[in-house]
Design a protein around this motif. Structure first.
Motif, PDB file in Angstrom:
ATOM      1  N   ILE A 245       0.836  -1.203   0.000  1.00  0.00           N
ATOM      2  CA  ILE A 245       0.000   0.000   0.000  1.00  0.00           C
ATOM      3  C   ILE A 245       0.870   1.252   0.000  1.00  0.00           C
ATOM      4  N   LEU A 246       1.863   1.266   0.896  1.00  0.00           N
ATOM      5  CA  LEU A 246       2.710   2.456   1.024  1.00  0.00           C
ATOM      6  C   LEU A 246       3.460   2.764  -0.262  1.00  0.00           C
ATOM      7  N   ASN A 248       2.835   1.906  -3.310  1.00  0.00           N
ATOM      8  CA  ASN A 248       2.035   2.123  -4.518  1.00  0.00           C
ATOM      9  C   ASN A 248       1.112   3.323  -4.369  1.00  0.00           C
ATOM     10  N   SER A 249       1.378   4.120  -3.355  1.00  0.00           N
ATOM     11  CA  SER A 249       0.570   5.313  -3.123  1.00  0.00           C
ATOM     12  C   SER A 249       1.183   6.511  -3.830  1.00  0.00           C
ATOM     13  N   ASP A 250       0.327   7.492  -4.173  1.00  0.00           N
ATOM     14  CA  ASP A 250       0.840   8.726  -4.771  1.00  0.00           C
ATOM     15  C   ASP A 250       1.149   9.767  -3.696  1.00  0.00           C
ATOM     16  N   GLN A 251       1.132   9.336  -2.428  1.00  0.00           N
ATOM     17  CA  GLN A 251       1.496  10.207  -1.319  1.00  0.00           C
ATOM     18  C   GLN A 251       2.738   9.653  -0.632  1.00  0.00           C
ATOM     19  N   TYR A 253       4.676   8.781   2.839  1.00  0.00           N
ATOM     20  CA  TYR A 253       4.256   8.430   4.198  1.00  0.00           C
ATOM     21  C   TYR A 253       5.487   8.210   5.079  1.00  0.00           C
ATOM     22  N   ASN A 266       7.798   5.127   3.084  1.00  0.00           N
ATOM     23  CA  ASN A 266       7.741   4.554   1.738  1.00  0.00           C
ATOM     24  C   ASN A 266       8.808   5.185   0.842  1.00  0.00           C
ATOM     25  N   SER A 349       1.958  12.462   6.277  1.00  0.00           N
ATOM     26  CA  SER A 349       1.870  12.215   4.832  1.00  0.00           C
ATOM     27  C   SER A 349       1.765  13.546   4.108  1.00  0.00           C
ATOM     28  N   LYS A 351       1.106  15.240  -0.100  1.00  0.00           N
ATOM     29  CA  LYS A 351       0.784  14.968  -1.508  1.00  0.00           C
ATOM     30  C   LYS A 351       1.058  16.221  -2.329  1.00  0.00           C
TER      31      LYS A 351
END
Length: 387
Positions: A245-246, A248-251, A253, A266, A349, A351
């Motif tokens: 999850i971490l 493949n996130s666009d944010q 963390y 991440n 986090s 973005k």
């Protein structure tokens, strides 16, 4: 009876009533003519039982202890010490001649202290091993089971009479015994405590198998660790899921402990800090050392609320160290709580919303211009009509 009465009178109360010491008096033939309750309890004897003392030793130890006791009779002023291994206990015996006030021989006094070998084993291994809670059985040098506790009976699926004096591979309830036998053999040859992990498909259980070689036998413990193993597997799966999850996130963390030490992050957070602050994120270090440029004042001003468990969200630009290039980000701090709603950690986090923010600003500007045009045109068009 006169002799036994005299023995009872001679023995001090701290020996007769001891809850820790095994006390017995033997006659010349080795029969136990008197013993305290701790001795009878330890050897599972009835209150009227008068066994031969040497029958309480295995064959190997019996060959050693009998001559020592015989020699002691000829040396009435001496004391003999002997260590007896009895199942999972080590007994330290002291033998001396018991005489009455006239100096007449009454018997051989034996006083023994008990050391639980599973306690010693627990200290060696660093975790608790117990005859009371674990599967425990004992094998002699011919691989025959000599003793087993009630947990072992359930494990073997029969009462002790069904497997006592039988070789381990004849009665073990799983084909893996041939694999374990190699470890038994090696532990015996090296005289080293050995620990292996095993999964028994027949029962579907995980065990930590402890092999404790002794002088002429071997103690075997099967410690059921299925729940720990399954929990470990589950945590492993959760760990992989979290990583997935971490990363493949666009944010970006960063996960922190209660004292704001970095626990995990991440790839995006790592790349971002290198780009904007020329630093490498390090697990275990304090998060405040790795704040992105320009966030110090905002974070430190609200640090008390963040630690108190309040969520903090704001939008702020970050500038590249070298070029001064500006990017607009949304920043979030929020707490991690346990089932009791107690704060146990934090997440930071962010973005990159620069492009969307620019689009929004451009659209807002266009809308404002459109409003002015519409207003102007409406006013111009309506003026002649009004006049």
């Amino acid at each position: 009876m006169v002799q036994i009465k005299e023995i009872k009178e001679l023995l001090p109360s701290f020996l007769k009533d001891s809850k820790n010491l095994l006390v017995s008096v033997l006659d010349l033939e080795g029969e136990v003519i008197h013993s305290n309750s701790k001795f009878r309890e330890f050897f599972s004897l009835g209150s009227l039982a008068r066994p031969f003392f040497f029958e309480l030793f295995n064959e190997y130890q019996r060959e050693e202890i009998e001559p020592l006791i015989s020699e002691l009779i000829g040396r009435p002023n001496d004391m003999v010490r002997y260590s007896q291994s009895h199942f999972n206990s080590l007994l330290s015996w002291e033998f001396s001649v018991l005489k009455n006030t006239e100096g007449d021989f009454l018997g051989i006094l034996g006083v023994g202290s008990v050391k639980d070998e599973s306690e010693y084993l627990s200290n060696e291994l660093g975790y608790k091993v117990s005859v009371d809670s674990d599967i425990y059985f004992q094998m002699n040098s011919d691989w025959e089971i000599q003793f087993a506790n009630t947990h072992a009976e359930l494990f073997f699926g029969t009462s002790a009479t069904g497997f006592i004096n039988k070789k381990i591979w004849q009665v073990f309830p799983d084909p893996k015994i041939y694999e374990y036998a190699l470890h038994f053999k090696k532990a015996k040859e090296t005289d080293a405590i050995t620990v292996i992990d095993g999964f028994l498909s027949e029962s579907g259980r995980w065990y930590k198998i402890i092999i404790h070689p002794r002088i002429c036998w071997m103690d075997i413990y099967f410690k059921d660790v299925s729940e720990v193993q399954l929990l470990g597997n589950e945590l492993g799966r959760l760990d992989l899921t979290l990583d997935s999850i971490l990363n493949n996130s666009d944010q970006s963390y960063i996960l922190m402990s209660q004292d704001l030490r970095i626990m995990r992050f991440n790839d995006l957070a790592s790349e971002q800090l290198r780009k904007y602050a020329e630093k490498d994120l390090i697990e275990g270090q304090k998060f405040l050392q790795f704040l992105l440029p320009g966030l110090e004042e905002k974070v430190l001003t609200n640090l008390e609320e963040i630690i108190g468990g309040k969520k903090l969200s704001f939008e702020q630009s970050i500038y590249l160290v070298d070029s001064g290039e500006e990017r607009f980000f949304r920043h979030d701090f929020y707490p991690i709580t346990n089932l009791n709603k107690k704060v146990i950690g934090f997440v930071y986090s962010n973005k990159d919303i620069h492009d969307s923010h620019s689009e929004f600003a451009k659209m807002t500007e266009q809308n404002d211009m459109l409003k002015e045009i519409l207003y102007s045109q409406s006013t111009v068009l309506r003026s002649p009509l009004s006049s």
